[in-house]
Scaffold this motif. Structure first.
Motif, PDB file in Angstrom:
ATOM      1  N   HIS A 130      -6.565   8.168  -1.955  1.00  0.00           N
ATOM      2  CA  HIS A 130      -6.869   6.739  -1.975  1.00  0.00           C
ATOM      3  C   HIS A 130      -7.946   6.384  -2.992  1.00  0.00           C
ATOM      4  O   HIS A 130      -8.479   5.287  -2.974  1.00  0.00           O
ATOM      5  CB  HIS A 130      -7.346   6.272  -0.590  1.00  0.00           C
ATOM      6  CG  HIS A 130      -6.241   6.161   0.411  1.00  0.00           C
ATOM      7  ND1 HIS A 130      -6.271   6.783   1.626  1.00  0.00           N
ATOM      8  CD2 HIS A 130      -5.063   5.491   0.366  1.00  0.00           C
ATOM      9  CE1 HIS A 130      -5.160   6.516   2.282  1.00  0.00           C
ATOM     10  NE2 HIS A 130      -4.411   5.740   1.551  1.00  0.00           N
TER      11      HIS A 130
ATOM     12  N   HIS B 114       1.637   4.311  -2.847  1.00  0.00           N
ATOM     13  CA  HIS B 114       1.639   5.763  -2.642  1.00  0.00           C
ATOM     14  C   HIS B 114       2.877   6.372  -3.291  1.00  0.00           C
ATOM     15  O   HIS B 114       2.813   7.421  -3.921  1.00  0.00           O
ATOM     16  CB  HIS B 114       1.656   6.103  -1.144  1.00  0.00           C
ATOM     17  CG  HIS B 114       0.298   6.116  -0.506  1.00  0.00           C
ATOM     18  ND1 HIS B 114      -0.712   6.952  -0.901  1.00  0.00           N
ATOM     19  CD2 HIS B 114      -0.209   5.385   0.524  1.00  0.00           C
ATOM     20  CE1 HIS B 114      -1.786   6.744  -0.148  1.00  0.00           C
ATOM     21  NE2 HIS B 114      -1.502   5.790   0.720  1.00  0.00           N
TER      22      HIS B 114
ATOM     23  N   HIS C 175       0.832  -1.195   0.000  1.00  0.00           N
ATOM     24  CA  HIS C 175       0.000   0.000   0.000  1.00  0.00           C
ATOM     25  C   HIS C 175       0.875   1.257   0.000  1.00  0.00           C
ATOM     26  O   HIS C 175       0.658   2.189  -0.779  1.00  0.00           O
ATOM     27  CB  HIS C 175      -0.913  -0.031   1.232  1.00  0.00           C
ATOM     28  CG  HIS C 175      -1.786   1.168   1.394  1.00  0.00           C
ATOM     29  ND1 HIS C 175      -3.118   1.168   1.027  1.00  0.00           N
ATOM     30  CD2 HIS C 175      -1.529   2.418   1.879  1.00  0.00           C
ATOM     31  CE1 HIS C 175      -3.630   2.369   1.287  1.00  0.00           C
ATOM     32  NE2 HIS C 175      -2.691   3.139   1.806  1.00  0.00           N
TER      33      HIS C 175
HETATM   34 ZN   LIG Z   1      -2.669   5.073   2.240  1.00  0.00          ZN
END
Ligand SMILES: [Zn+2]
Length: 125
Positions: free
Chosen positions: A114, A106, A102
Motif C-alpha cells: 500500500h 491492486h 482500491h
Molecule cells: Zn489494499
C-alpha cells in the motif's frame, strides 16, 4: 457452488507456489461469482488513466461474498484482491466506488503493498 472452505483451498494454490500461502488467512464467506456492474468498466478506465497503467478489464474474475474476513488480523474488509486477477467485494459494498477502485488498483499494480501514493490519489482509500 463450492463451500467457502473448498474455495479457500483452491485459492491457496497460487500463493502456495510462491511460498506465501501460510501468511494468508483470508476467508470469503459464501463467495459466488459476480457479474460486474456496468459502472465497474468506467471505474476501471478511471483508475487506468490515473495510474497510467493499461490492462484488460476482462482479466479480472469478480466475486461477491457475504463477509470478507482476515483471520490473521480478525478484521473484515469491503474488498479483497487475490493475485493474479481475482477481486472479492462484500455484497453490501458493491457500489462503494473507493473500495472497488482500491482493489482495481491492486490488480493493475500487481502488488498487495500500500506504499504507492496512487492508492490515495486514484481510489481515495
Ligand atoms: Zn489494499
Amino acid at each position: 457452488m463450492p463451500s467457502p472452505r473448498q474455495l479457500l483451498r483452491s485459492l491457496c494454490l497460487l500463493p502456495m507456489l510462491l511460498g506465501s500461502c501460510s501468511e494468508v488467512a483470508f476467508e470469503p464467506v459464501n463467495a459466488r461469482p459476480l457479474d460486474p456492474p456496468g459502472i465497474y468498466r468506467s471505474w476501471w478506465a478511471e483508475v487506468e488513466a490515473c495510474a497510467d497503467i493499461r490492462a484488460a478489464f476482462e482479466r479480472v474474475s469478480w466475486y461477491e461474498a457475504d463477509r470478507l474476513i482476515n483471520r490473521e488480523t480478525g478484521t473484515e474488509h469491503v474488498g479483497a484482491w487475490w493475485p493474479p486477477h481475482t477481486i472479492y467485494v462484500d455484497s453490501g459494498y458493491l457500489l462503494f466506488e473507493g473500495g472497488v477502485k482500491h482493489e482495481m488498483l491492486h490488480d493493475l499494480l500487481q502488488t498487495h503493498d500500500h506504499s504507492s501514493p496512487l492508492f490515495s490519489r486514484c481510489a481515495g482509500v
